[in-house]
Scaffold this motif. Structure first.
Motif, mmCIF file in Angstrom:
data_model
loop_
_atom_site.group_PDB
_atom_site.id
_atom_site.type_symbol
_atom_site.label_atom_id
_atom_site.label_comp_id
_atom_site.label_asym_id
_atom_site.label_seq_id
_atom_site.Cartn_x
_atom_site.Cartn_y
_atom_site.Cartn_z
ATOM 1 N N HIS A 86 9.769 8.544 16.786
ATOM 2 C CA HIS A 86 9.692 9.606 15.782
ATOM 3 C C HIS A 86 9.637 9.048 14.362
ATOM 4 C CE1 HIS A 86 13.939 8.633 16.253
ATOM 5 N NE2 HIS A 86 14.165 9.158 15.059
ATOM 6 N N GLU A 87 9.937 7.752 14.198
ATOM 7 C CA GLU A 87 9.891 7.126 12.887
ATOM 8 C C GLU A 87 8.592 6.336 12.678
ATOM 9 O OE1 GLU A 87 13.408 4.862 12.158
ATOM 10 O OE2 GLU A 87 14.754 6.589 12.372
ATOM 11 N N CYS A 88 7.594 6.611 13.482
ATOM 12 C CA CYS A 88 6.282 5.976 13.336
ATOM 13 C C CYS A 88 5.792 6.119 11.889
ATOM 14 C CB CYS A 88 5.284 6.632 14.295
ATOM 15 S SG CYS A 88 3.561 6.148 14.022
ATOM 16 N N LYS A 133 1.495 6.298 7.014
ATOM 17 C CA LYS A 133 1.871 5.824 5.680
ATOM 18 C C LYS A 133 1.131 4.544 5.294
ATOM 19 C CE LYS A 133 6.542 7.762 5.967
ATOM 20 N NZ LYS A 133 8.000 7.471 5.928
ATOM 21 N N GLY A 134 0.351 4.027 6.243
ATOM 22 C CA GLY A 134 -0.417 2.813 5.964
ATOM 23 C C GLY A 134 0.395 1.542 6.011
ATOM 24 N N THR A 135 1.582 1.605 6.637
ATOM 25 C CA THR A 135 2.443 0.421 6.682
ATOM 26 C C THR A 135 2.601 -0.141 8.089
ATOM 27 O OG1 THR A 135 4.373 1.882 6.811
ATOM 28 C CG2 THR A 135 3.751 1.072 4.629
ATOM 29 N N CYS A 136 1.734 0.276 9.015
ATOM 30 C CA CYS A 136 1.804 -0.234 10.385
ATOM 31 C C CYS A 136 1.520 -1.736 10.393
ATOM 32 C CB CYS A 136 0.778 0.496 11.260
ATOM 33 S SG CYS A 136 0.812 -0.015 13.002
ATOM 34 N N CYS A 194 -0.215 3.634 20.512
ATOM 35 C CA CYS A 194 0.579 4.718 19.929
ATOM 36 C C CYS A 194 -0.219 5.988 19.662
ATOM 37 C CB CYS A 194 1.229 4.251 18.624
ATOM 38 S SG CYS A 194 2.218 2.747 18.812
ATOM 39 N N MET A 195 -1.440 5.823 19.238
ATOM 40 C CA MET A 195 -2.266 6.996 18.906
ATOM 41 C C MET A 195 -3.033 7.461 20.140
ATOM 42 S SD MET A 195 -1.109 6.818 15.935
ATOM 43 C CE MET A 195 -1.899 8.213 15.138
ATOM 44 N N ILE A 196 -2.334 7.541 21.244
ATOM 45 C CA ILE A 196 -2.907 7.933 22.536
ATOM 46 C C ILE A 196 -1.932 8.899 23.225
ATOM 47 C CG2 ILE A 196 -4.200 5.774 22.818
ATOM 48 C CD1 ILE A 196 -2.001 4.833 24.729
ATOM 49 N N THR A 240 0.066 11.879 20.549
ATOM 50 C CA THR A 240 0.481 10.614 19.942
ATOM 51 C C THR A 240 1.927 10.290 20.323
ATOM 52 O OG1 THR A 240 1.375 11.590 17.913
ATOM 53 C CG2 THR A 240 -0.996 11.047 17.941
ATOM 54 N N ARG A 241 2.266 9.033 20.140
ATOM 55 C CA ARG A 241 3.632 8.586 20.422
ATOM 56 C C ARG A 241 4.628 9.226 19.454
ATOM 57 N NH1 ARG A 241 5.987 4.482 23.292
ATOM 58 N NH2 ARG A 241 7.920 3.627 22.478
ATOM 59 N N LYS A 242 4.215 9.390 18.193
ATOM 60 C CA LYS A 242 5.125 9.973 17.214
ATOM 61 C C LYS A 242 5.485 11.403 17.591
ATOM 62 C CE LYS A 242 5.790 10.975 12.316
ATOM 63 N NZ LYS A 242 5.220 10.909 10.957
#
Length: 273
Positions: free
Chosen positions: A85-87, A91-94, A104-106, A148-150
């Motif tokens: 949940h803290e994905c 924010k562009g910081t992955c 994750c985006m699956i 998504t995982r988030k």
């Protein structure tokens, strides 16, 4: 007598009628089910190596076999893996966008599983059987599919306010759990899931059940570690989750990923590719 040497990886398994387990020692994959009831000797050879980069490590390995540089830089070791949940992808910081896109985006499932108690969890779609066996679940059902995982993590957190999201590993290894109807629990959850997640819920008719290769259950669980006991020897009486269960205690193999060991068996073993 058979002897193998190499760096440990987590237990591999196939969820057949009884879960089939394999111990990865270097390049060898050792069938374990046929060794239950026999004596195994596992000796730590005082070497450790990172499971990602192969760097030799004198001190501690982190997060299931990673060296410090890898655990602080690899996307699979970021804190959001443990707390989806803290994905922070948006924010562009992955740490690694390509990793995020493929892991994750699956689609992810949120599920209910029974091990020591009913728990809620999440896993990538098509990885659910592996996840459930790794946790020592005896029964499980998926209850929602999210893109998504988030989002899956956010739903998991909402449900975790009412149902545990942790497993009592000692009870799990003892085979102690309360008989619960997961379908009934699913119906109860529907009433408390926030409106924005209702669209992702679904019903399945199949109850997934798992039987583990265990001769007998221990009354008292003693956790063993190569850091305290460089030689672990005993009768293998079972396997569950990521644990080898000996008559003298239990060993979490995943926690010892990257340890170089020597395995000595008193019986011929099945090798797999």
């Amino acid at each position: 007598m058979t002897v193998y040497q190499g760096f440990l990886s987590e237990l591999k398994h196939r969820p057949e009628t009884t879960v089939q387990y394999f111990l990865s020692v270097g390049d060898e994959s050792v069938g374990l089910n046929e060794l239950i009831g026999t004596t195994l000797r596992l000796s730590f050879l005082e070497e450790k190596a990172c499971c990602a980069c192969g760097r030799k490590v004198k001190g501690k390995l982190y997060g299931g076999g990673y060296c410090y540089p890898c655990v602080t830089t690899l996307a699979e070791c970021d804190l959001c893996i443990m707390k989806p949940h803290e994905c922070h992808f948006d924010k562009g910081t992955c740490r690694d966008e390509e990793f995020a896109k493929s892991h994750c985006m699956i689609p992810h499932y949120v599920y209910l599983a029974l091990s020591s108690n009913v728990k809620v969890g999440l896993t990538r779609k098509n990885r659910e059987l592996t996840r459930w066996v790794d946790q020592g679940a005896v029964r499980a059902i998926p209850i929602a599919e999210l893109p998504t995982r988030k989002l899956a993590g956010e739903l998991e957190m909402a449900i975790a306010e009412h149902i545990a999201d942790k497993t009592d590993w000692r009870k799990m290894l003892k085979g102690v759990y309360e008989e619960v109807d997961l379908f009934e629990v699913r119906e109860q959850i529907k009433a408390i899931v926030p409106e924005e997640f209702q669209q992702y819920l679904f019903d399945v008719d199949q109850l997934f059940e798992f039987t583990y290769p265990i001769l007998e259950n221990l009354e008292k669980i003693k956790s063993m570690s190569f850091d305290k006991e460089p030689v672990i020897e005993g009768k293998l009486i079972g396997i569950k989750g990521q644990y080898l269960i000996f008559d003298c205690g239990v060993l979490n193999i995943k926690k010892h990923t990257g340890y170089k060991i020597e395995v000595t068996t008193q019986a011929p073993v099945e090798q797999t590719a």
